[in-house]
Write an enzyme that holds these catalytic residues in place. Sequence first.
Site, short mmCIF file in Angstrom:
data_model
loop_
_atom_site.label_atom_id
_atom_site.label_comp_id
_atom_site.label_asym_id
_atom_site.label_seq_id
_atom_site.Cartn_x
_atom_site.Cartn_y
_atom_site.Cartn_z
N GLY A 26 0.83 -1.19 0.00
CA GLY A 26 0.00 0.00 0.00
C GLY A 26 0.86 1.24 0.00
N SER A 53 -2.74 -5.26 -5.74
CA SER A 53 -1.44 -4.58 -5.77
C SER A 53 -0.36 -5.40 -6.46
CB SER A 53 -0.98 -4.25 -4.34
OG SER A 53 -1.92 -3.45 -3.67
N VAL A 85 -5.22 -6.27 10.92
CA VAL A 85 -5.04 -7.57 10.25
C VAL A 85 -3.67 -8.18 10.52
CG1 VAL A 85 -6.64 -6.90 8.42
CG2 VAL A 85 -4.19 -6.63 8.06
N HIS A 108 4.98 0.75 12.89
CA HIS A 108 4.17 1.29 13.99
C HIS A 108 4.17 0.24 15.08
CE1 HIS A 108 1.19 3.31 16.30
NE2 HIS A 108 0.13 2.63 15.89
#
Length: 331
Positions: A26, A53, A85, A108
């Site tokens: 992404g 993607s 997810v 993160h």
Amino acid sequence: MARLYYDADANLDLLSNKTVAIVGYGSQGHAHALNLRDSGVKVVVGLYPGSKSAESARLEGLTVTSVAEAAEVADLIMILLPDEVQKTVYQQEILPHLKPGKVIAFAHGFNIHFAQVVPPADVDVIMVAPKGPGHLVRRTYTQGEGVPCLFAVYQDASGQARDRAMAYAKGIGGTRAGILETTFREETETDLFGEQVVLCGGLTALIKSGFETLVAAGYQPELAYFECLHEVKLIVDLIVEGGLAKMRDSISNTAEYGDYTRGPRIITDETRREMEKILYEIQTGQFAREFVLENMSGKAGFTAMRRREAEHPIEEVGKDLRAMFSWLSKR
């Protein structure tokens, strides 16, 4: 004062003859994969079967496999998937292929800090978090520059976790701008707080409330949109370029006086107490539990909130106005 680290402080050779798996393609995934590839690192992109993607990644010359295959061949696995997810993908596709000496990385700290993902003790666990969206991470890299990054080590099984994190940050261009060392806890809690209180939750509530106040008082919705939403970017750009001081130096004396005398009436002691409550909810894991349970239960409440917000009058007014912005349509 915190120290920033630059190109000379990081050794990209630590990634030579290594394979890096980018899980997800992404906003951040495509930037990390392409920047690492252009830095001479061997990259494989791990995606679920049928991912839209996959073709984009292949057109860029990247190797695309399943997540499990990518995790199996990789020495370093960077998970760039939505927070909600990551746990499932990690447990089903990545964990079976984690061998001693491998590195698992995040952009993160949510899933590590709140124990949604619990890696085995014999792998390094690191974080490299660019402080900018993926398209900016990629664009600045191609311009010979970079986006500042945070980096952290949660688990150092190899004795090289910190150096590996810095090498990864260099590979995506972060050390060109400067990278700052933190912890998973600090990054997670400050990131969530910033999103909820200022950047997303606080700002959108302020914009909507200002818009609603003007419209309720009989002013044209279009003018309310310009004053309370459209001009936000103009002010924020000045703040980003030179802090609050540059912004105040660039606006009229009338606006500056109103800033000093009226702003504190909006952000009151009561507001600050609410900020402290929100921070406490983050620190204690209350928000994380709420978010995890919402996703586990099918996101009915989340979906309803999205629908309600999309129907706010400011969205319709903005859509009509933006259609008339010739300069915006060219972007």
